[in-house]
Design a protein around this motif. Structure first.
Motif, short mmCIF file in Angstrom:
data_model
loop_
_atom_site.label_atom_id
_atom_site.label_comp_id
_atom_site.label_asym_id
_atom_site.label_seq_id
_atom_site.Cartn_x
_atom_site.Cartn_y
_atom_site.Cartn_z
N PRO A 215 0.81 -1.21 0.00
CA PRO A 215 0.00 0.00 0.00
C PRO A 215 0.84 1.27 0.00
O PRO A 215 1.96 1.29 0.51
CB PRO A 215 -0.79 -0.12 1.31
CG PRO A 215 0.11 -0.91 2.21
CD PRO A 215 0.80 -1.89 1.31
N LEU A 216 0.27 2.31 -0.59
CA LEU A 216 0.90 3.62 -0.55
C LEU A 216 0.77 4.22 0.84
O LEU A 216 -0.29 4.11 1.47
CB LEU A 216 0.22 4.55 -1.56
CG LEU A 216 0.26 4.14 -3.03
CD1 LEU A 216 -0.79 4.91 -3.82
CD2 LEU A 216 1.64 4.37 -3.59
N ARG A 217 1.82 4.83 1.29
CA ARG A 217 1.75 5.54 2.57
C ARG A 217 1.00 6.84 2.35
O ARG A 217 1.43 7.68 1.57
CB ARG A 217 3.15 5.80 3.11
CG ARG A 217 3.98 4.53 3.34
CD ARG A 217 5.43 4.88 3.63
NE ARG A 217 6.02 5.62 2.51
CZ ARG A 217 7.15 6.31 2.58
NH1 ARG A 217 7.82 6.37 3.73
NH2 ARG A 217 7.62 6.95 1.52
N LEU A 244 -10.19 2.55 -0.75
CA LEU A 244 -8.78 2.37 -1.08
C LEU A 244 -8.03 1.70 0.06
O LEU A 244 -7.15 0.86 -0.17
CB LEU A 244 -8.14 3.71 -1.40
CG LEU A 244 -8.71 4.46 -2.61
CD1 LEU A 244 -7.94 5.74 -2.86
CD2 LEU A 244 -8.72 3.59 -3.85
N GLN A 245 -8.40 2.05 1.27
CA GLN A 245 -7.77 1.43 2.43
C GLN A 245 -8.16 -0.05 2.52
O GLN A 245 -7.31 -0.92 2.74
CB GLN A 245 -8.16 2.17 3.70
CG GLN A 245 -7.38 1.78 4.93
CD GLN A 245 -7.68 2.69 6.11
OE1 GLN A 245 -8.71 3.34 6.16
NE2 GLN A 245 -6.77 2.74 7.07
N SER A 246 -9.43 -0.34 2.32
CA SER A 246 -9.91 -1.72 2.38
C SER A 246 -9.28 -2.57 1.28
O SER A 246 -9.00 -3.77 1.49
CB SER A 246 -11.44 -1.74 2.26
OG SER A 246 -11.93 -3.06 2.23
N ALA A 247 -9.06 -1.97 0.11
CA ALA A 247 -8.49 -2.71 -1.02
C ALA A 247 -6.98 -2.87 -0.92
O ALA A 247 -6.37 -3.54 -1.76
CB ALA A 247 -8.84 -2.01 -2.33
N ARG A 251 -2.29 2.94 2.98
CA ARG A 251 -2.23 2.73 4.43
C ARG A 251 -2.16 4.12 5.06
O ARG A 251 -1.19 4.86 4.85
CB ARG A 251 -1.01 1.91 4.82
CG ARG A 251 -0.95 1.62 6.33
CD ARG A 251 0.31 0.86 6.71
NE ARG A 251 1.50 1.71 6.65
CZ ARG A 251 2.47 1.58 5.79
NH1 ARG A 251 2.42 0.64 4.84
NH2 ARG A 251 3.52 2.38 5.80
N LEU A 252 -3.21 4.48 5.79
CA LEU A 252 -3.25 5.80 6.41
C LEU A 252 -2.29 5.86 7.59
O LEU A 252 -2.25 4.96 8.43
CB LEU A 252 -4.67 6.14 6.86
CG LEU A 252 -5.70 6.33 5.74
CD1 LEU A 252 -7.07 6.62 6.33
CD2 LEU A 252 -5.28 7.46 4.80
N SER A 253 -1.54 6.95 7.64
CA SER A 253 -0.53 7.09 8.68
C SER A 253 -1.09 7.62 9.99
O SER A 253 -0.48 7.48 11.04
CB SER A 253 0.57 8.04 8.20
OG SER A 253 0.05 9.37 8.11
N ALA A 293 7.77 13.61 4.24
CA ALA A 293 8.95 12.93 4.76
C ALA A 293 8.71 11.43 4.92
O ALA A 293 9.64 10.63 4.80
CB ALA A 293 9.36 13.55 6.10
N ASP A 294 7.46 11.05 5.19
CA ASP A 294 7.15 9.63 5.33
C ASP A 294 5.80 9.27 4.72
O ASP A 294 5.10 8.39 5.20
CB ASP A 294 7.19 9.21 6.81
CG ASP A 294 6.23 10.01 7.68
OD1 ASP A 294 5.50 10.86 7.13
OD2 ASP A 294 6.20 9.78 8.90
#
Length: 377
Positions: A215-217, A244-247, A251-253, A293-294
């Motif tokens: 997943p994308l950060r 998008l998170q479920s799929a 990944r939410l920070s 930055a992250d």
């Protein structure tokens, strides 16, 4: 065949939606596309009366695309408004004729949404590509400021593209950034994906741009800390982020993205007084550097409001509230269709990436759009 179909669609639909100020049917049909070129015969709509002189249009036509006409922008003497004026009157939103399609790349978005062109050029100085893309249910990309040449001396405007889906933008961005054009930032290493979505199509010649690892950060912000986002727009975009998170796309920070309202700074720069906006600009740059930055992407609604009527959004309402910060900062940003509000208006999800990461941003948008609604009016 595609070119003839696009011109037939223009003849049939443009009197209803008024997306074009000029149509060049005779010139387009007389063109003899070189089959060896990557965009041979692709119907291209160019923004405004000077659209053919834009760097993006010159690059795309050199690759074989055929310009079918000039699309509508706000009328002469208009203030900075999200509407357009075509050959048949005000440009109409293809989903709701009583609403504006957004602007200033108004006709560009309508042309793509209705199949009158496969790609349209646009310029984005405050959200002028992303807003009409969101309100017409198509994909829009604002490139990193300064990456591609523009005539704008303030540095706020950057070149952009509109296509029906993010995947369909691949060959066009490749032509803009490929040999003879500015080099894109290296994309992250590829990761395996589970199939492709309708509309992905084959990878452009030379191979697909590597996709960012999933997943994308991601960092999600409903309002960037200052915009009063319409609850119904917010509901659509929150649902899109949840999908998008479920799929497993993001990944939410849990990090927040809170900026200083850039309205006065943007206005000062636009007026030729950049020193008056320097402090806000520097502070927001610092905060965005901290976010990226992250994080791979920052997610927001494209606009805090729904498409408004042709008489304007109302006093004190800025459709640009969530977009113009990234014209000041220079980050690339995309609008991805996210769904519809209960009154049948499209809403868009804005995806922002690090400066120079235009190719990686496009691949992130492709990954996201596989799990979001893609329909045509």
């Amino acid at each position: 065949m595609e070119l003839a179909e696009a011109l037939e669609t223009i003849e049939r639909l443009d009197p209803e939606v008024s997306a074009f100020t000029e149509v060049w049917a005779r010139e387009a049909l007389a063109a003899e596309p070189d089959g060896d070129l990557p965009l041979a015969g692709v119907p291209l709509a160019v923004k405004g009366p000077a659209g053919l002189r834009a760097y993006t249009a010159r690059r795309l036509t050199a690759a074989g695309a055929v310009a079918v006409g000039a699309t509508s922008v706000p009328g002469p003497g208009s203030p900075w408004l999200t509407w357009g004026l075509g050959a048949h009157g005000p440009t109409r939103n293809p989903w709701r004729a009583d609403r504006t399609p957004g602007g200033s790349s108004a006709g560009a978005a309508v042309a793509v949404a209705t199949g009158m062109a496969r790609v349209a050029t646009g310029g984005d100085g405050a959200g002028s590509v992303r807003i009409p893309a969101a309100w017409c249910g198509v994909f829009g990309l604002k490139t990193t400021n300064g990456l591609l040449p523009t005539p704008d001396r303030t540095g706020l405007a950057s070149a952009g593209l509109l296509t029906r889906t993010a995947a369909e933008a691949r060959p066009f961005l490749r032509c803009l950034l490929g040999p003879g054009g500015p080099a894109p930032a290296p994309a992250p290493a590829p990761a395996p994906t589970d199939g492709t979505a309708p509309g992905d199509g084959p990878a452009p010649a030379g191979g697909r741009t590597p996709a960012a690892p999933l997943p994308l950060r991601a960092v999600w912000s409903p309002d960037l800390g200052f915009a009063g986002t319409d609850p119904e727009v917010l509901a659509v975009t929150v649902a899109a982020v949840a999908r998008l998170q479920s799929a497993g796309v993001i990944r939410l920070s849990g990090r927040e993205a809170v900026l200083v309202d850039p309205k006065d700074a943007w206005t000062a720069v636009r007026a030729g007084r950049p020193a008056d906006g320097a402090a806000v600009r520097a502070e927001n740059d610092r905060r965005l550097d901290d976010v990226f930055a992250d994080a791979d992407v920052l997610l927001t609604p494209v606009t805090p409001n729904r498409p408004h009527g042709h008489d304007g959004p109302g006093a004190g309402v800025y459709s640009t509230s969530l977009t113009w910060a990234f014209n000041l900062s220079g980050h690339p940003a995309a609008a991805v269709p996210a769904g519809f509000t209960p009154d049948g208006c499209p809403a868009g999800l804005q995806m922002v990436a690090r400066r120079g990461a235009d190719a990686a941003l496009l691949e992130a948008a492709v990954a996201a759009q596989r799990h979001l609604p893609t329909t045509r009016p």
